[in-house]
Design an enzyme around this catalytic site. Sequence first.
Site, PDB file in Angstrom:
ATOM      1  N   HIS A 145      -3.142   7.339   6.848  1.00  0.00           N
ATOM      2  CA  HIS A 145      -2.056   8.369   5.878  1.00  0.00           C
ATOM      3  C   HIS A 145      -2.655   9.619   5.449  1.00  0.00           C
ATOM      4  CE1 HIS A 145       1.884   6.396   6.408  1.00  0.00           C
ATOM      5  NE2 HIS A 145       1.573   5.352   5.747  1.00  0.00           N
ATOM      6  N   GLN A 165       2.668  10.090   1.349  1.00  0.00           N
ATOM      7  CA  GLN A 165       3.989   9.211   1.396  1.00  0.00           C
ATOM      8  C   GLN A 165       4.862   9.562   0.353  1.00  0.00           C
ATOM      9  OE1 GLN A 165       2.094   5.231   2.159  1.00  0.00           O
ATOM     10  NE2 GLN A 165       3.984   5.052   3.246  1.00  0.00           N
ATOM     11  N   CYS A 204       5.770  -0.095   7.184  1.00  0.00           N
ATOM     12  CA  CYS A 204       5.326   1.258   6.472  1.00  0.00           C
ATOM     13  C   CYS A 204       6.581   1.790   5.700  1.00  0.00           C
ATOM     14  CB  CYS A 204       5.022   2.099   7.713  1.00  0.00           C
ATOM     15  SG  CYS A 204       4.264   3.736   6.599  1.00  0.00           S
ATOM     16  N   LEU A 205       6.228   1.903   4.481  1.00  0.00           N
ATOM     17  CA  LEU A 205       7.564   2.566   3.507  1.00  0.00           C
ATOM     18  C   LEU A 205       8.162   3.695   4.089  1.00  0.00           C
ATOM     19  CD1 LEU A 205       6.153   1.379  -0.113  1.00  0.00           C
ATOM     20  CD2 LEU A 205       7.442   0.158   1.255  1.00  0.00           C
ATOM     21  N   HIS A 214      -4.583   1.263   7.490  1.00  0.00           N
ATOM     22  CA  HIS A 214      -3.204   1.816   7.559  1.00  0.00           C
ATOM     23  C   HIS A 214      -3.221   3.209   6.710  1.00  0.00           C
ATOM     24  CE1 HIS A 214       1.171   1.682   8.034  1.00  0.00           C
ATOM     25  NE2 HIS A 214       1.181   2.342   6.956  1.00  0.00           N
ATOM     26  N   GLU A 215      -3.882   2.805   5.444  1.00  0.00           N
ATOM     27  CA  GLU A 215      -3.544   4.035   4.284  1.00  0.00           C
ATOM     28  C   GLU A 215      -4.350   5.037   4.424  1.00  0.00           C
ATOM     29  OE1 GLU A 215      -0.811   3.847   2.577  1.00  0.00           O
ATOM     30  OE2 GLU A 215      -0.419   1.631   3.131  1.00  0.00           O
ATOM     31  N   GLY A 221       0.872  -1.164   0.056  1.00  0.00           N
ATOM     32  CA  GLY A 221       0.109   0.046   0.047  1.00  0.00           C
ATOM     33  C   GLY A 221       0.867   1.319   0.213  1.00  0.00           C
TER      34      GLY A 221
HETATM   35 ZN   LIG Z   1       2.498   3.566   5.595  1.00  0.00          ZN
END
Ligand SMILES: [Zn+2]
Length: 173
Positions: free
Chosen positions: A141, A53, A95-96, A137-138, A48
Site C-alpha cells: 500500500h 487507505q 483489504c479494508l 500487504h501494507e 492492518g
Molecule cells: Zn489493504
Amino acid sequence: MSILRIAHYPEPVLLTVGKPVLEDEFNADLESLVGDMFETMYEAGGVGLAAPQVFESRRLFVMDVPDEEGNSKKLTLVNPEIISVEGEQVGEEGCLSFPGLFQTVQRQMRVIVRAQDVKGRELEHDLRDLAARCVLHETDHCDGIVFLDRMSALKRQLAKRKIKALQKTGKWE
Ligand SMILES: [Zn+2]
C-alpha cells in the site's frame, strides 16, 4: 481520536506511491495520525491499515496481528523497507479498501522488515505467517500497490467482476 474515512478502490491515492516520512515530521501530528489509524482499523475489524487507505499518501502503516495466545501485537511501521523474505504461504486475504472481497493470494512466509517507529527510532522486525502477510500487504500500500496486483491474471479478472457486483450494492462508496 477520530475515525478516518477509508479510501475504497479505485481511489487514485491507493494507486500512488506514498511519500517518505521526513525526519522533522516525527511529531505530535504524526502520533495523532497513527492513533486515528489504529482506532479506524479496530473499528473496521482489520489487522492492518496503511496511510494511503485514509487518503494520506505517505509511507507508514499500523498493524495488530495477535500472537498465538491472542495477545495484541500493535506495531507502527514508518518508512518500511523489506530486507529479506523466505518461504511461501497461500491464503485468503482481504483489504479494508476492498470491502467484502476476499481472494487467495500467495505471499512469502517470513519477512524481515526495517522501519522507524512513531518516534523515529529504527527497528527491525522478523515476522512470520499472518504477520508477514500483513507487512507485505501494507508495505505494498505504501508503494501504491493493491492486493489485486498480486493475484494471478485469472483471479484478478474474477475479482474485478466481484468488485463490480459489490459496487452495485452501494456498500463500496
Ligand atoms: Zn489493504
